[in-house]
Enzyme design. Sequence first.
Site, short mmCIF file in Angstrom:
data_model
loop_
_atom_site.label_atom_id
_atom_site.label_comp_id
_atom_site.label_asym_id
_atom_site.label_seq_id
_atom_site.Cartn_x
_atom_site.Cartn_y
_atom_site.Cartn_z
N ASP A 163 47.15 42.14 40.60
CA ASP A 163 47.06 41.90 42.14
C ASP A 163 45.47 41.19 42.53
OD1 ASP A 163 45.85 44.43 41.13
OD2 ASP A 163 45.84 45.24 43.15
N HIS A 164 44.87 40.86 41.46
CA HIS A 164 43.55 40.16 41.67
C HIS A 164 43.45 38.93 41.05
CE1 HIS A 164 41.46 43.82 43.35
NE2 HIS A 164 42.58 44.34 42.93
#
Lengths: 293, 293
Positions: free
Chosen positions: B53-54
């Site tokens: 998610d990063h």
Amino acid sequence: MPLPGRFLSSMICRVNGRMMLFDCGEGTQVSLRMLGWGFKQIDMICFTHFHGDHISGLPGLLLTMANAERTEPLMLFGPAGLAKIVGHLCVIAQDLPFKLEFHELNPRTPHIYNEDMLRMDALPLNHRAPCFAYSVALLRRGKFDPERARAQNIPLQLWGPLQRQNDADIVYENKRYTSDMVLGAPRKGLKLVFCTDTRPVAALPDFARDADLLICEGLYGDPEKQQKAAAHMHMTFREAAKIARKANARELWLTHFSPAVPDPWNYLSHATAIFPNSLTGKDRMTKTLKFEE
Amino acid sequence: MPLPGRFLSSMICRVNGRMMLFDCGEGTQVSLRMLGWGFKQIDMICFTHFHGDHISGLPGLLLTMANAERTEPLMLFGPAGLAKIVGHLCVIAQDLPFKLEFHELNPRTPHIYNEDMLRMDALPLNHRAPCFAYSVALLRRGKFDPERARAQNIPLQLWGPLQRQNDADIVYENKRYTSDMVLGAPRKGLKLVFCTDTRPVAALPDFARDADLLICEGLYGDPEKQQKAAAHMHMTFREAAKIARKANARELWLTHFSPAVPDPWNYLSHATAIFPNSLTGKDRMTKTLKFEE
């Protein structure tokens, strides 16, 4: 590249409670969530090719599936190199609680998947990278004919099993009964074709023959961009429409527009002049295909 | 996971015409396009860590930058393994027309980048994977003091150069002149801190000391989810607010909410009770930080 309101390449087909995803560009899982169909029933992801705009959303989708505690294996289809490329991308999606089953496509083997009345084919395209079009065909058995069943003295208790399964083959009191004894000729089924990215390919109209819905790329609508489309190994709306016409498709959805074309609908007439039942695609555009009465 | 209207982790800082991106979750390039700041001025991407998610939006962003014909090198900062992980992801973003310069962070070296009046630091956090918080500090030189310059008989033609550059050191007619002869004490600059994903870390308040804006994770707002937050190696709003208070920050933006929390604003009071100037983040929330008069 993704634009506000226009995510990257993806198409989902839902049939009999299962879902097949075709391509998974960045943002695909957001669109899936907006559809509200869930992620659970996706048991197959088919990649046309491995350019970023067609696969960049995969690691995120796999992580979301993992978060939803999926344990069932997931089938992946795509050109040669599939396992290697997905392996690389999974550097940020490790320890998935489900197995990935890789099916690398062979350009000489059109049939890629068969199950009961579902049949999937793939056709090699002509792009800058190895690329395939996909078709999903839902076959439909013939109509049950009680007159024929009665004329052949088929026991009443066999009527049901024989009509429910296309290739039923039942031995009863030393006699053999097959479904073709009670069913008429197979009826027209349903066919969906997903074709991106490519230049026109001679085999495409046959591959998309009589498709109920042909989803086909058209990078540019403006016919003056013909040379530019060809240089990038893409098509114009006119070229896509010609394929739909030759294929005798019922409906054409154009997709995969250039980010330089924010208003593809303004060029739709270039497609409809050749194939009237053309539409420009947009995110989460959906259609239910139904068997004819 | 991304939600409609809530893309994944990312923060961009624009200072003096350059842009630094922190994290690049799926959808980041869509938000960037919506901001309309362009991609050209991004010369640095800093990753807190390598959970999907990063970083899942990186290959797509690199492709978009390549499409925009970038040729200038791009600096990448992140925990050890950066070059390897980005290398894997670039399997779908090959032949970039610009160089990637990898800077893997050393947990024992807080200063990661210095340039003129800009200074960037990183602090190791406590998450399931090696993870860093980042701070961007814009220093501000002291005020020019004409009284002092006159008292020291500094030639008029040197006033300009000495006041423009903090550490100016000029030899003129065999005499040496330095900027500290004409400038007052350095004035308060600006400081921005980006901190996600982590449990509270003892060194965090000092790292975020006097930050004008602290952007800090809070997976859950509900204090009853404290144990769950801790189990996932994340924080609650209260924990983030305590750090902001200890750090004497001016403002706190909460971010990185659980997908199970569609309405983080309904839990904001748990933060404001501890640190009044708290806000729940949302996509493309922006703020201009200005030097004090």
